[in-house]
Design a protein around this motif. Sequence first.
Motif, PDB file in Angstrom:
ATOM      1  N   SER A  16       0.827  -1.208   0.000  1.00  0.00           N
ATOM      2  CA  SER A  16       0.000   0.000   0.000  1.00  0.00           C
ATOM      3  C   SER A  16       0.861   1.258   0.000  1.00  0.00           C
ATOM      4  O   SER A  16       0.558   2.226  -0.700  1.00  0.00           O
ATOM      5  N   LYS A  17       1.938   1.247   0.768  1.00  0.00           N
ATOM      6  CA  LYS A  17       2.837   2.405   0.822  1.00  0.00           C
ATOM      7  C   LYS A  17       3.541   2.617  -0.517  1.00  0.00           C
ATOM      8  O   LYS A  17       3.736   3.757  -0.943  1.00  0.00           O
ATOM      9  N   VAL A  18       3.902   1.534  -1.189  1.00  0.00           N
ATOM     10  CA  VAL A  18       4.531   1.651  -2.509  1.00  0.00           C
ATOM     11  C   VAL A  18       3.540   2.259  -3.487  1.00  0.00           C
ATOM     12  O   VAL A  18       3.874   3.149  -4.269  1.00  0.00           O
ATOM     13  N   LYS A  19       2.308   1.819  -3.430  1.00  0.00           N
ATOM     14  CA  LYS A  19       1.278   2.357  -4.329  1.00  0.00           C
ATOM     15  C   LYS A  19       1.062   3.843  -4.083  1.00  0.00           C
ATOM     16  O   LYS A  19       0.905   4.621  -5.021  1.00  0.00           O
ATOM     17  N   GLU A  20       1.073   4.250  -2.802  1.00  0.00           N
ATOM     18  CA  GLU A  20       0.875   5.655  -2.444  1.00  0.00           C
ATOM     19  C   GLU A  20       2.093   6.520  -2.773  1.00  0.00           C
ATOM     20  O   GLU A  20       2.001   7.735  -2.795  1.00  0.00           O
ATOM     21  N   GLY A  21       3.237   5.883  -2.976  1.00  0.00           N
ATOM     22  CA  GLY A  21       4.454   6.627  -3.265  1.00  0.00           C
ATOM     23  C   GLY A  21       5.243   7.014  -2.033  1.00  0.00           C
ATOM     24  O   GLY A  21       6.194   7.785  -2.123  1.00  0.00           O
ATOM     25  N   THR A  22       4.867   6.480  -0.861  1.00  0.00           N
ATOM     26  CA  THR A  22       5.583   6.798   0.371  1.00  0.00           C
ATOM     27  C   THR A  22       6.684   5.790   0.685  1.00  0.00           C
ATOM     28  O   THR A  22       7.415   5.952   1.652  1.00  0.00           O
ATOM     29  N   ALA A  23       6.795   4.757  -0.135  1.00  0.00           N
ATOM     30  CA  ALA A  23       7.866   3.760  -0.009  1.00  0.00           C
ATOM     31  C   ALA A  23       8.281   3.352  -1.414  1.00  0.00           C
ATOM     32  O   ALA A  23       7.533   3.526  -2.372  1.00  0.00           O
ATOM     33  N   SER A  24       9.490   2.819  -1.517  1.00  0.00           N
ATOM     34  CA  SER A  24       9.969   2.362  -2.819  1.00  0.00           C
ATOM     35  C   SER A  24      10.575   0.984  -2.685  1.00  0.00           C
ATOM     36  O   SER A  24      10.892   0.537  -1.586  1.00  0.00           O
ATOM     37  N   LEU A  25      10.727   0.318  -3.805  1.00  0.00           N
ATOM     38  CA  LEU A  25      11.331  -1.010  -3.832  1.00  0.00           C
ATOM     39  C   LEU A  25      12.721  -0.883  -4.448  1.00  0.00           C
ATOM     40  O   LEU A  25      12.863  -0.639  -5.641  1.00  0.00           O
ATOM     41  N   GLY A  27      16.028  -1.771  -6.127  1.00  0.00           N
ATOM     42  CA  GLY A  27      16.431  -2.802  -7.071  1.00  0.00           C
ATOM     43  C   GLY A  27      15.360  -3.195  -8.070  1.00  0.00           C
ATOM     44  O   GLY A  27      15.556  -4.097  -8.871  1.00  0.00           O
ATOM     45  N   VAL A  28      14.200  -2.537  -8.011  1.00  0.00           N
ATOM     46  CA  VAL A  28      13.109  -2.819  -8.940  1.00  0.00           C
ATOM     47  C   VAL A  28      13.040  -1.664  -9.940  1.00  0.00           C
ATOM     48  O   VAL A  28      12.949  -0.499  -9.552  1.00  0.00           O
ATOM     49  N   SER A  29      13.086  -1.993 -11.217  1.00  0.00           N
ATOM     50  CA  SER A  29      13.050  -0.960 -12.252  1.00  0.00           C
ATOM     51  C   SER A  29      11.655  -0.340 -12.325  1.00  0.00           C
ATOM     52  O   SER A  29      10.672  -0.940 -11.867  1.00  0.00           O
ATOM     53  N   PRO A  30      11.555   0.847 -12.911  1.00  0.00           N
ATOM     54  CA  PRO A  30      10.233   1.478 -13.066  1.00  0.00           C
ATOM     55  C   PRO A  30       9.246   0.603 -13.848  1.00  0.00           C
ATOM     56  O   PRO A  30       8.062   0.568 -13.523  1.00  0.00           O
ATOM     57  N   GLU A  31       9.739  -0.106 -14.840  1.00  0.00           N
ATOM     58  CA  GLU A  31       8.862  -0.989 -15.620  1.00  0.00           C
ATOM     59  C   GLU A  31       8.367  -2.161 -14.765  1.00  0.00           C
ATOM     60  O   GLU A  31       7.199  -2.542 -14.853  1.00  0.00           O
ATOM     61  N   GLU A  32       9.266  -2.725 -13.965  1.00  0.00           N
ATOM     62  CA  GLU A  32       8.870  -3.820 -13.077  1.00  0.00           C
ATOM     63  C   GLU A  32       7.878  -3.340 -12.029  1.00  0.00           C
ATOM     64  O   GLU A  32       6.901  -4.033 -11.725  1.00  0.00           O
ATOM     65  N   ALA A  35       4.474  -3.032 -13.543  1.00  0.00           N
ATOM     66  CA  ALA A  35       3.869  -4.358 -13.723  1.00  0.00           C
ATOM     67  C   ALA A  35       3.371  -4.920 -12.393  1.00  0.00           C
ATOM     68  O   ALA A  35       2.274  -5.487 -12.323  1.00  0.00           O
ATOM     69  N   ILE A  36       4.153  -4.761 -11.351  1.00  0.00           N
ATOM     70  CA  ILE A  36       3.757  -5.256 -10.022  1.00  0.00           C
ATOM     71  C   ILE A  36       2.468  -4.576  -9.578  1.00  0.00           C
ATOM     72  O   ILE A  36       1.521  -5.239  -9.128  1.00  0.00           O
ATOM     73  N   LEU A  37       2.414  -3.265  -9.684  1.00  0.00           N
ATOM     74  CA  LEU A  37       1.222  -2.534  -9.257  1.00  0.00           C
ATOM     75  C   LEU A  37       0.008  -2.888 -10.103  1.00  0.00           C
ATOM     76  O   LEU A  37      -1.103  -2.999  -9.580  1.00  0.00           O
TER      77      LEU A  37
END
Length: 53
Positions: A16-25, A27-32, A35-37
């Motif tokens: 949820s935090k990644v979706k909101e933009g308050t956390a990041s992954l 080693g994961v590229s923007p394209e990946e 796709a995950i989201l």
Amino acid sequence: MQDVIQFLINNSDVLSKVKEGTASLVGVSPEELKAILEVFFDEHIAPRAYYWQ
């Protein structure tokens, strides 16, 4: 990538935090990330829970 997906499944609060933009992954590229989201949040792609019951 499989480890990242498993982590997100087990830690939905992080997803949820990644979706909101308050956390990041790291080693994961923007394209990946896109796709995950899409897989987790696009209701046309993600399987419904009742399907598996």
